[in-house]
Write a protein that holds these residues in place. Structure first.
Motif, PDB file in Angstrom:
ATOM      1  N   THR A  62       0.843  -1.198   0.000  1.00 17.98           N
ATOM      2  CA  THR A  62       0.000   0.000   0.000  1.00 17.98           C
ATOM      3  C   THR A  62       0.875   1.244   0.000  1.00 17.98           C
ATOM      4  OG1 THR A  62      -0.117   0.065   2.405  1.00 17.98           O
ATOM      5  CG2 THR A  62      -1.874  -1.145   1.249  1.00 17.98           C
ATOM      6  N   PRO A  63       0.446   2.274  -0.705  1.00 17.62           N
ATOM      7  CA  PRO A  63       1.237   3.505  -0.727  1.00 17.62           C
ATOM      8  C   PRO A  63       1.238   4.175   0.642  1.00 17.62           C
ATOM      9  CG  PRO A  63      -0.623   3.625  -2.278  1.00 17.62           C
ATOM     10  CD  PRO A  63      -0.718   2.333  -1.545  1.00 17.62           C
ATOM     11  N   ARG A  64       2.342   4.777   0.967  1.00 12.66           N
ATOM     12  CA  ARG A  64       2.492   5.463   2.250  1.00 12.66           C
ATOM     13  C   ARG A  64       1.649   6.727   2.231  1.00 12.66           C
ATOM     14  NH1 ARG A  64       6.124   4.629   6.128  1.00 12.66           N
ATOM     15  NH2 ARG A  64       6.568   6.296   7.559  1.00 12.66           N
ATOM     16  N   LYS A  65       1.025   7.045   3.364  1.00 14.85           N
ATOM     17  CA  LYS A  65       0.225   8.266   3.473  1.00 14.85           C
ATOM     18  C   LYS A  65       1.096   9.488   3.239  1.00 14.85           C
ATOM     19  CE  LYS A  65      -3.208   6.444   6.633  1.00 14.85           C
ATOM     20  NZ  LYS A  65      -3.811   6.542   7.948  1.00 14.85           N
ATOM     21  N   LYS A  66       0.474  10.516   2.718  1.00 15.03           N
ATOM     22  CA  LYS A  66       1.188  11.762   2.438  1.00 15.03           C
ATOM     23  C   LYS A  66       1.182  12.619   3.701  1.00 15.03           C
ATOM     24  CE  LYS A  66       0.195  11.861  -2.493  1.00 15.03           C
ATOM     25  NZ  LYS A  66      -0.319  12.679  -3.598  1.00 15.03           N
ATOM     26  N   ILE A  67       2.209  12.436   4.522  1.00 17.51           N
ATOM     27  CA  ILE A  67       2.308  13.160   5.789  1.00 17.51           C
ATOM     28  C   ILE A  67       3.561  14.022   5.780  1.00 17.51           C
ATOM     29  CG2 ILE A  67       2.537  12.967   8.297  1.00 17.51           C
ATOM     30  CD1 ILE A  67       1.032  10.296   8.103  1.00 17.51           C
ATOM     31  N   ILE A  68       3.364  15.314   6.036  1.00 10.88           N
ATOM     32  CA  ILE A  68       4.462  16.262   6.214  1.00 10.88           C
ATOM     33  C   ILE A  68       4.494  16.593   7.701  1.00 10.88           C
ATOM     34  CG2 ILE A  68       5.372  18.563   5.682  1.00 10.88           C
ATOM     35  CD1 ILE A  68       3.491  18.529   3.188  1.00 10.88           C
ATOM     36  N   VAL A  69       5.672  16.510   8.311  1.00  4.47           N
ATOM     37  CA  VAL A  69       5.820  16.937   9.696  1.00  4.47           C
ATOM     38  C   VAL A  69       6.776  18.118   9.720  1.00  4.47           C
ATOM     39  CG1 VAL A  69       6.473  16.302  12.046  1.00  4.47           C
ATOM     40  CG2 VAL A  69       5.421  14.587  10.551  1.00  4.47           C
ATOM     41  N   PHE A  70       6.274  19.242  10.207  1.00  3.31           N
ATOM     42  CA  PHE A  70       7.118  20.427  10.390  1.00  3.31           C
ATOM     43  C   PHE A  70       7.429  20.531  11.868  1.00  3.31           C
ATOM     44  CE2 PHE A  70       7.186  25.348  10.533  1.00  3.31           C
ATOM     45  CZ  PHE A  70       8.568  25.365  10.467  1.00  3.31           C
ATOM     46  N   PHE A  71       8.675  20.299  12.209  1.00  3.74           N
ATOM     47  CA  PHE A  71       9.125  20.449  13.582  1.00  3.74           C
ATOM     48  C   PHE A  71       9.385  21.931  13.811  1.00  3.74           C
ATOM     49  CE2 PHE A  71       9.832  15.981  12.839  1.00  3.74           C
ATOM     50  CZ  PHE A  71       9.525  15.399  14.058  1.00  3.74           C
ATOM     51  N   LEU A  72       8.464  22.566  14.535  1.00  6.30           N
ATOM     52  CA  LEU A  72       8.562  23.997  14.782  1.00  6.30           C
ATOM     53  C   LEU A  72       9.856  24.303  15.524  1.00  6.30           C
ATOM     54  CD1 LEU A  72       4.860  24.645  15.862  1.00  6.30           C
ATOM     55  CD2 LEU A  72       5.869  24.898  13.597  1.00  6.30           C
ATOM     56  N   PHE A  73      10.415  25.475  15.280  1.00  9.70           N
ATOM     57  CA  PHE A  73      11.708  25.805  15.876  1.00  9.70           C
ATOM     58  C   PHE A  73      11.627  27.079  16.696  1.00  9.70           C
ATOM     59  CE2 PHE A  73      11.617  27.296  11.473  1.00  9.70           C
ATOM     60  CZ  PHE A  73      11.983  28.626  11.576  1.00  9.70           C
ATOM     61  N   ASP A  74      12.601  27.217  17.570  1.00  6.92           N
ATOM     62  CA  ASP A  74      12.745  28.395  18.409  1.00  6.92           C
ATOM     63  C   ASP A  74      13.173  29.550  17.499  1.00  6.92           C
ATOM     64  OD1 ASP A  74      13.402  30.318  20.306  1.00  6.92           O
ATOM     65  OD2 ASP A  74      14.611  28.965  21.512  1.00  6.92           O
ATOM     66  N   THR A  75      12.538  30.703  17.646  1.00 11.53           N
ATOM     67  CA  THR A  75      12.838  31.821  16.755  1.00 11.53           C
ATOM     68  C   THR A  75      13.950  32.731  17.270  1.00 11.53           C
ATOM     69  OG1 THR A  75      11.065  33.100  17.761  1.00 11.53           O
ATOM     70  CG2 THR A  75      10.533  31.866  15.763  1.00 11.53           C
ATOM     71  N   ASN A  76      14.402  32.522  18.488  1.00  6.77           N
ATOM     72  CA  ASN A  76      15.480  33.347  19.042  1.00  6.77           C
ATOM     73  C   ASN A  76      16.677  32.480  19.373  1.00  6.77           C
ATOM     74  OD1 ASN A  76      14.116  35.925  19.184  1.00  6.77           O
ATOM     75  ND2 ASN A  76      12.851  34.955  20.733  1.00  6.77           N
ATOM     76  N   ILE A  77      17.827  32.858  18.830  1.00  3.13           N
ATOM     77  CA  ILE A  77      19.060  32.160  19.165  1.00  3.13           C
ATOM     78  C   ILE A  77      20.112  33.217  19.484  1.00  3.13           C
ATOM     79  CG2 ILE A  77      18.584  30.189  17.673  1.00  3.13           C
ATOM     80  CD1 ILE A  77      20.880  31.380  15.856  1.00  3.13           C
TER      81      ILE A  77
END
Length: 186
Positions: A1-16
């Motif tokens: 079976t084809p793999r589901k179309k899942i995008i995961v965006f790991f949110l990041f800290d905006t201040n470094i």
């Protein structure tokens, strides 16, 4: 079976804080907002795709993400991310250890670089030399997402540069990987 179309965006800290001698605080808000806007726009026009916005505990709150959510966009607040990495067909991440986790898991990886953030790589960003991961425009992001999400092969081979990055940050061939990670984190 084809793999589901899942995008995961790991949110990041905006201040470094810059590792340069000035110790200036840098702000990645523009990149963060562009990334969320582009990814949610893509998801809203591709309803067969699921977009998961994975937040960091204590930093990302659902209240600030609500405006981006639609029937195929979900927010996960904190917790471990390995389940989402395992299910992802595409991982989007910026300057996070999830970059290395995605490479090691052989997931399709995209690193946003819409404002030429990569120019700070020698000081403030992970040393990722595989240029194929970086996207510098919405058009290129959408093209790469289409390609990855429609590809039949999930696990790609590790390139020389992938192995080099994994060895540098996670490997221990010289016994100093822990020192390098601590140095980068400081």
């Amino acid at each position: 079976t084809p793999r589901k179309k899942i995008i995961v965006f790991f949110l990041f800290d905006t201040n470094i804080y810059s590792s340069k001698k000035s110790k200036k605080q840098k702000n990645w808000v523009k990149l963060y907002n562009q990334s969320i806007n582009y990814l949610t726009e893509y998801a809203k026009s591709n309803l067969d795709t699921t977009l998961i916005l994975k937040g960091k505990t204590g930093y990302h709150k659902k209240k600030s993400i609500l405006k981006y959510l639609s029937k195929n966009c979900f927010f996960v607040e904190g917790g471990a991310g390995e389940k989402y990495l395992r299910d992802a067909k595409v991982v989007v991440s910026f300057n996070s250890t999830t970059v290395f986790e995605a490479i090691a898991a052989r997931r399709n990886l995209i690193i946003p670089n819409f404002n030429n953030e990569k120019r700070n790589q020698n000081y403030d960003l992970h040393q990722i030399k595989n240029k194929n991961y970086f996207v510098d425009s919405k058009k290129k992001l959408f093209k790469k997402l289409n390609f990855y999400l429609n590809a039949t092969q999930l696990n790609k081979k590790l390139s020389f540069y992938d192995k080099q990055a994994l060895n540098y940050y996670l490997g221990n061939i010289d016994g100093k990987s822990g020192v390098r990670v601590v140095k980068f984190l400081k």
